[in-house]
Design a protein around this motif. Structure first.
Motif, PDB file in Angstrom:
ATOM      1  N   VAL A  49      -8.117  -5.532   3.057  1.00 21.58           N
ATOM      2  CA  VAL A  49      -7.944  -6.328   2.121  1.00 21.58           C
ATOM      3  C   VAL A  49      -7.252  -7.668   2.728  1.00 21.58           C
ATOM      4  O   VAL A  49      -7.349  -8.551   2.472  1.00 21.58           O
ATOM      5  CB  VAL A  49      -6.733  -5.586   1.051  1.00 21.58           C
ATOM      6  N   THR A  81      -8.771  -6.237  -6.269  1.00 26.37           N
ATOM      7  CA  THR A  81      -9.060  -5.456  -4.968  1.00 26.37           C
ATOM      8  C   THR A  81      -9.986  -4.352  -5.174  1.00 26.37           C
ATOM      9  O   THR A  81      -9.739  -3.303  -4.958  1.00 26.37           O
ATOM     10  CB  THR A  81      -7.833  -4.827  -4.256  1.00 26.37           C
ATOM     11  N   TRP A  93      -6.988   0.734   4.583  1.00 28.62           N
ATOM     12  CA  TRP A  93      -7.482  -0.122   3.333  1.00 28.62           C
ATOM     13  C   TRP A  93      -6.755  -1.345   3.146  1.00 28.62           C
ATOM     14  O   TRP A  93      -7.273  -2.504   3.232  1.00 28.62           O
ATOM     15  CB  TRP A  93      -7.106   0.721   2.100  1.00 28.62           C
ATOM     16  N   ARG A  98      -8.364 -15.369  -1.818  1.00 33.64           N
ATOM     17  CA  ARG A  98      -7.984 -14.476  -3.149  1.00 33.64           C
ATOM     18  C   ARG A  98      -6.631 -14.564  -3.346  1.00 33.64           C
ATOM     19  O   ARG A  98      -5.834 -14.073  -2.379  1.00 33.64           O
ATOM     20  CB  ARG A  98      -8.771 -13.244  -3.095  1.00 33.64           C
ATOM     21  N   TRP A 114      -3.149  -6.622  -9.054  1.00 32.19           N
ATOM     22  CA  TRP A 114      -3.368  -6.145  -7.751  1.00 32.19           C
ATOM     23  C   TRP A 114      -4.642  -5.168  -7.827  1.00 32.19           C
ATOM     24  O   TRP A 114      -5.735  -5.540  -7.021  1.00 32.19           O
ATOM     25  CB  TRP A 114      -2.608  -5.411  -7.171  1.00 32.19           C
ATOM     26  N   LEU A 123      -3.900 -12.053  -4.581  1.00 36.39           N
ATOM     27  CA  LEU A 123      -3.784 -10.814  -5.175  1.00 36.39           C
ATOM     28  C   LEU A 123      -2.309 -10.359  -5.655  1.00 36.39           C
ATOM     29  O   LEU A 123      -2.432  -9.582  -6.268  1.00 36.39           O
ATOM     30  CB  LEU A 123      -4.013  -9.947  -3.925  1.00 36.39           C
TER      31      LEU A 123
END
Length: 262
Positions: free
Chosen positions: A166, A260, A162, A172, A256, A174
């Protein structure tokens, strides 16, 4: 460190794990009410979840087999709908996972194929479809009032996979500037594969994150069993789950999670 160099969880056979997770989901499909609502996938029932997983496997298998250079429309995938009877549906779901492995074997694991993150070896899709399965099997279990029985090593690898996804997406913010997020699985036999340190990287259109395995202090640290940590990171479980401990700036982890979506 690039996440591409990070190890997967110890001794994880992703081919066997895909078939194993798929078989467990198929058993839930055989025994559960298909009208069960899936709270972690708003608007879905178990019927929609199983169709999503099975069609997704066949979608990936078709793209591998055809060596596509851009994404196919999942609605156009051959055999994308399960039959009406229960036995046929269960068989369709099982055959869908096997189709991914068969497609990789047919073209070769190193054959370049389209992915969300640019061209990758065909075998990339096995791990991606495995963790699509781990997440959605957990969705089904939670909807049925069951605790997830996801193996810690598999959960740890799912979290690493994952983070790779990301990290591949840019543009972006984060984490706050200078902030770090440390995730620590408390399962004792995971070693370095059970710890992740995530840092912001780049600005503007290149803003994103990098991550590496290993122990480090963070602006915020989250500790707990690998399966719980994985599912909380995917917003399948709340951060205030009693099996999790949060140290430091909780707002950094909340931010976060908000930035996400799965």
């Amino acid at each position: 460190m690039s996440s591409d160099a990070a190890p997967t969880a110890p001794a994880l056979d992703v081919r066997a794990a895909l078939l194993g997770e798929n078989a467990r989901l198929a058993e839930l499909v055989r025994t559960a009410d298909h009208g069960t609502e899936i709270p972690t996938c708003p608007g879905w029932t178990l019927t929609q979840l199983l169709r999503h997983v099975g069609r997704g496997h066949r979608w990936a298998a078709t793209m591998i087999s055809e060596r596509v250079t851009e994404a196919l429309d999942p609605r156009q995938v051959p055999g994308g709908k399960p039959p009406a009877d229960l036995d046929g549906t269960v068989a369709w779901l099982r055959e869908s996972a096997q189709a991914v492995l068969d497609a990789v074997d047919a073209v070769g694991p190193e054959a370049p194929v389209w992915t969300f993150t640019g061209p990758k070896p065909a075998a990339w899709w096995i791990r991606r479809r495995l963790h699509e399965e781990t997440a959605h099997r957990a969705d089904a279990q939670l909807a049925l009032g069951q605790d997830s029985d996801l193996d810690p090593a598999l959960a740890a690898d799912g979290l690493s996979e994952w983070l790779d996804l990301v990290a591949a997406r840019r543009g972006r913010t984060l984490l706050p500037e200078g902030g770090t997020l440390h995730l620590h699985a408390t399962d004792g036999d995971l070693g370095a594969a059970g710890e992740w340190t995530i840092r912001p990287d780049g600005v503007g259109e290149r803003a994103g994150i990098v991550w590496e395995h290993g122990h480090a202090k963070g602006t915020v640290a989250v500790r707990g069993p690998a399966a719980v940590l994985y599912l909380a990171t995917l917003r399948r479980l709340p951060v205030d789950d009693p099996r999790l401990e949060v140290f430091g700036d909780r707002s950094a982890f909340d931010g976060w999670l908000a930035a996400t979506p799965f």
